[in-house]
Motif scaffolding. Structure first.
Motif, mmCIF file in Angstrom:
data_model
loop_
_atom_site.group_PDB
_atom_site.id
_atom_site.type_symbol
_atom_site.label_atom_id
_atom_site.label_comp_id
_atom_site.label_asym_id
_atom_site.label_seq_id
_atom_site.Cartn_x
_atom_site.Cartn_y
_atom_site.Cartn_z
ATOM 1 N N LEU A 113 -7.909 1.238 -0.430
ATOM 2 C CA LEU A 113 -8.433 0.646 -1.646
ATOM 3 C C LEU A 113 -7.496 -0.494 -2.039
ATOM 4 O O LEU A 113 -6.567 -0.311 -2.839
ATOM 5 N N PRO A 114 -7.690 -1.670 -1.453
ATOM 6 C CA PRO A 114 -6.727 -2.761 -1.607
ATOM 7 C C PRO A 114 -6.482 -3.163 -3.053
ATOM 8 O O PRO A 114 -5.343 -3.418 -3.450
ATOM 9 N N GLY A 115 -7.524 -3.199 -3.848
ATOM 10 C CA GLY A 115 -7.362 -3.624 -5.225
ATOM 11 C C GLY A 115 -6.535 -2.672 -6.064
ATOM 12 O O GLY A 115 -5.921 -3.073 -7.057
ATOM 13 N N MET A 146 0.854 -1.194 0.000
ATOM 14 C CA MET A 146 0.000 0.000 0.000
ATOM 15 C C MET A 146 0.886 1.240 0.000
ATOM 16 O O MET A 146 1.823 1.353 0.777
ATOM 17 N N SER A 147 0.605 2.184 -0.906
ATOM 18 C CA SER A 147 1.405 3.403 -1.013
ATOM 19 C C SER A 147 1.064 4.364 0.109
ATOM 20 O O SER A 147 0.159 4.138 0.903
ATOM 21 N N GLY A 183 -4.202 -0.557 -4.525
ATOM 22 C CA GLY A 183 -2.973 -0.244 -3.816
ATOM 23 C C GLY A 183 -2.882 1.205 -3.389
ATOM 24 O O GLY A 183 -1.786 1.787 -3.327
ATOM 25 N N LEU A 184 -4.032 1.815 -3.053
ATOM 26 C CA LEU A 184 -4.065 3.224 -2.679
ATOM 27 C C LEU A 184 -4.599 3.396 -1.268
ATOM 28 O O LEU A 184 -5.420 2.610 -0.791
ATOM 29 N N ARG A 185 -4.129 4.440 -0.623
ATOM 30 C CA ARG A 185 -4.619 4.848 0.696
ATOM 31 C C ARG A 185 -4.854 6.358 0.636
ATOM 32 O O ARG A 185 -4.077 7.095 0.028
ATOM 33 N N THR A 186 -5.955 6.815 1.235
ATOM 34 C CA THR A 186 -6.299 8.227 1.161
ATOM 35 C C THR A 186 -6.988 8.686 2.434
ATOM 36 O O THR A 186 -7.652 7.894 3.118
ATOM 37 N N ARG A 187 -6.810 9.961 2.748
ATOM 38 C CA ARG A 187 -7.535 10.536 3.894
ATOM 39 C C ARG A 187 -9.035 10.603 3.602
ATOM 40 O O ARG A 187 -9.860 10.364 4.469
ATOM 41 N N TRP A 188 -9.377 10.970 2.346
ATOM 42 C CA TRP A 188 -10.775 11.105 1.942
ATOM 43 C C TRP A 188 -10.963 10.470 0.574
ATOM 44 O O TRP A 188 -10.127 10.641 -0.314
ATOM 45 N N LEU A 189 -12.066 9.754 0.411
ATOM 46 C CA LEU A 189 -12.409 9.181 -0.871
ATOM 47 C C LEU A 189 -13.596 9.954 -1.443
ATOM 48 O O LEU A 189 -14.601 10.161 -0.758
ATOM 49 N N VAL A 190 -13.487 10.384 -2.697
ATOM 50 C CA VAL A 190 -14.564 11.102 -3.365
ATOM 51 C C VAL A 190 -15.185 10.176 -4.408
ATOM 52 O O VAL A 190 -14.498 9.723 -5.327
ATOM 53 N N ALA A 191 -16.464 9.891 -4.255
ATOM 54 C CA ALA A 191 -17.186 9.072 -5.232
ATOM 55 C C ALA A 191 -17.806 9.995 -6.265
ATOM 56 O O ALA A 191 -18.798 10.682 -5.992
ATOM 57 N N ALA A 192 -17.185 10.043 -7.440
ATOM 58 C CA ALA A 192 -17.689 10.835 -8.566
ATOM 59 C C ALA A 192 -17.917 9.889 -9.740
ATOM 60 O O ALA A 192 -17.638 10.231 -10.888
ATOM 61 N N ASP A 193 -18.412 8.702 -9.423
ATOM 62 C CA ASP A 193 -18.475 7.623 -10.409
ATOM 63 C C ASP A 193 -19.850 7.461 -11.044
ATOM 64 O O ASP A 193 -20.248 6.373 -11.438
ATOM 65 N N GLY A 194 -20.582 8.569 -11.155
ATOM 66 C CA GLY A 194 -21.719 8.619 -12.041
ATOM 67 C C GLY A 194 -23.063 8.188 -11.510
ATOM 68 O O GLY A 194 -23.243 7.889 -10.332
ATOM 69 N N LEU A 195 -24.002 8.177 -12.439
ATOM 70 C CA LEU A 195 -25.411 7.946 -12.142
ATOM 71 C C LEU A 195 -25.640 6.645 -11.371
ATOM 72 O O LEU A 195 -26.432 6.601 -10.428
ATOM 73 N N GLU A 220 -13.044 -2.832 -3.819
ATOM 74 C CA GLU A 220 -13.312 -2.824 -2.377
ATOM 75 C C GLU A 220 -12.879 -1.506 -1.741
ATOM 76 O O GLU A 220 -11.823 -0.948 -2.061
ATOM 77 N N VAL A 221 -13.717 -1.011 -0.826
ATOM 78 C CA VAL A 221 -13.442 0.222 -0.079
ATOM 79 C C VAL A 221 -13.447 -0.116 1.403
ATOM 80 O O VAL A 221 -14.445 -0.623 1.927
ATOM 81 N N ARG A 222 -12.326 0.129 2.075
ATOM 82 C CA ARG A 222 -12.220 -0.134 3.521
ATOM 83 C C ARG A 222 -11.949 1.173 4.256
ATOM 84 O O ARG A 222 -10.961 1.862 3.971
ATOM 85 N N GLN A 223 -12.823 1.502 5.200
ATOM 86 C CA GLN A 223 -12.659 2.742 5.974
ATOM 87 C C GLN A 223 -12.181 2.434 7.386
ATOM 88 O O GLN A 223 -12.491 1.393 7.949
ATOM 89 N N ASP A 224 -11.439 3.394 7.948
ATOM 90 C CA ASP A 224 -11.119 3.361 9.375
ATOM 91 C C ASP A 224 -11.130 4.800 9.875
ATOM 92 O O ASP A 224 -11.566 5.719 9.163
ATOM 93 N N ALA A 225 -10.647 5.020 11.087
ATOM 94 C CA ALA A 225 -10.756 6.340 11.702
ATOM 95 C C ALA A 225 -9.915 7.404 11.009
ATOM 96 O O ALA A 225 -10.215 8.606 11.099
ATOM 97 N N THR A 226 -8.874 7.008 10.301
ATOM 98 C CA THR A 226 -7.968 8.007 9.726
ATOM 99 C C THR A 226 -7.990 8.068 8.210
ATOM 100 O O THR A 226 -7.364 8.958 7.616
ATOM 101 N N GLY A 227 -8.677 7.155 7.551
ATOM 102 C CA GLY A 227 -8.668 7.202 6.101
ATOM 103 C C GLY A 227 -9.385 6.041 5.456
ATOM 104 O O GLY A 227 -10.139 5.297 6.103
#
Length: 343
Positions: free
Chosen positions: A129-131, A1-2, A133-145, A119-126
């Protein structure tokens, strides 16, 4: 994970790319995940209201297109039109809009990665996205209708309304009006948007499942102007258009654009609302007030949602549908006020 990014934006349409531009301006480390190659096309009315034109200009974007001076409604012999009071709108091919936004995002130093988020996995700090290989403080879902992220989080809410669908095609004919024309029929509407000196886009909104040609025949005056041999693109479709989200914020995931909920394309405000929502989302993350995003989104979209809901309900009532355009024709000032409130 990066290492953890500030924002990972799922979806590289107008909402996601605008969010990326606002994020870059705010100094955030952002990444866009979009598996499709640019430019991305979709069924779209392709008419930008003046508010959307101003929002794009504020982002430093000049998008090529054809000026639109207002909105005209047509129903049989009845016609009513209103000019925009605060500058023109713009008829823009969806691919041209996407190219402009995509290029600006890359120029701002935001990577657009060819990734499909699973897959989306949340915890207290971020969010992990295992598939991907990303880790983020906030995830923005802009993936459409039909947002997969919204669905995976259990945020989809059902609707009892009769579903409506959109179909779009382009014709190599000169625009006959500087207005977006909305032709109202028994089972839906046909939108004609001027896109160039010899190009118009035709978007059909309907609650009937039938091929584009069969739908267009229900608007004989319009069909006479659009011979089949002048069609220059394949038909694209979208729907059901109405999509309800239970919330715009779920832990460290924020929804924007069509993923945040959609009423209908009847008033043509999708891109404007996407840009407004993107700005509000990034502002709240920057201020450390993500919990305010829900109320800001509701406040910014309330007028649009209420008016669109009212018009769709009226258009789907057999007794009321034939009265909408004649009523607007008798009350042109009210019609002009509604058009410019949305614009």
């Amino acid at each position: 994970m990066s290492r953890a990014h500030d924002l990972v934006i799922v979806g590289g349409g107008p909402a996601g790319l605008a969010t990326a531009l606002y994020a870059a301006r705010a100094g955030f480390d952002a990444v866009v995940a979009e598996p499709r190659r640019a430019p991305v096309d979709k069924a779209c009315g392709e008419g930008l209201m003046p508010g959307a034109v101003r929002a794009l200009a504020s982002l430093g974007l000049e998008v090529p297109g054809h000026p639109i001076t207002g909105i005209r409604y047509v129903q049989g012999a009845h016609r009513v039109q209103a000019a925009f009071r605060r500058g023109p709108g713009l008829g823009v091919r969806r691919t041209a809009l996407h190219d402009a936004l995509h290029g600006a995002v890359l120029a701002a130093g935001v990577p657009v990665l060819p990734l499909r988020i699973g897959e989306v996995r949340q915890d207290a700090t971020g969010v992990s996205l295992p598939g991907a290989g990303l880790r983020t403080r906030w995830l923005v879902a802009a993936d459409g209708l039909h947002s997969p992220v919204r669905r995976s989080l259990g945020l989809c809410a059902g609707s009892r309304r009769r579903p409506r669908y959109g179909l779009r095609r382009h014709y190599a004919v000169p625009p006959w009006s500087p207005y977006v024309e909305v032709h109202c029929g028994r089972h839906g509407e046909a939108y004609v948007t001027p896109l160039g000196p010899r190009l118009v886009g035709v978007a059909l909104l309907t609650d009937r499942r039938a091929p584009f040609g069969a739908q267009l025949e229900r608007f004989p005056e319009l069909a006479a102007r659009l011979p089949a041999e002048r069609a220059v693109t394949a038909v694209r479709g979208a729907g059901p258009l109405r999509q309800k989200a239970r919330a715009r914020l779920h832990g460290r995931v924020l929804l924007v654009g069509d993923a945040a909920g959609y009423v209908d394309a009847l008033t043509g405000e999708g891109v404007s609302l996407a840009l407004t929502g993107a700005g509000a989302l990034v502002d709240n993350v920057r201020r450390g007030t993500p919990e305010r995003y829900e109320s800001d989104w509701n406040r910014a979209t309330r007028g649009h949602r209420l008016l669109t809901e009212l018009l769709v309900r009226a258009r789907q009532q057999r007794a009321l549908a034939p009265l909408v355009v004649p009523a607007a024709e008798r009350l042109p000032r009210v019609f002009a006020a509604a058009v410019n409130a949305l614009a």
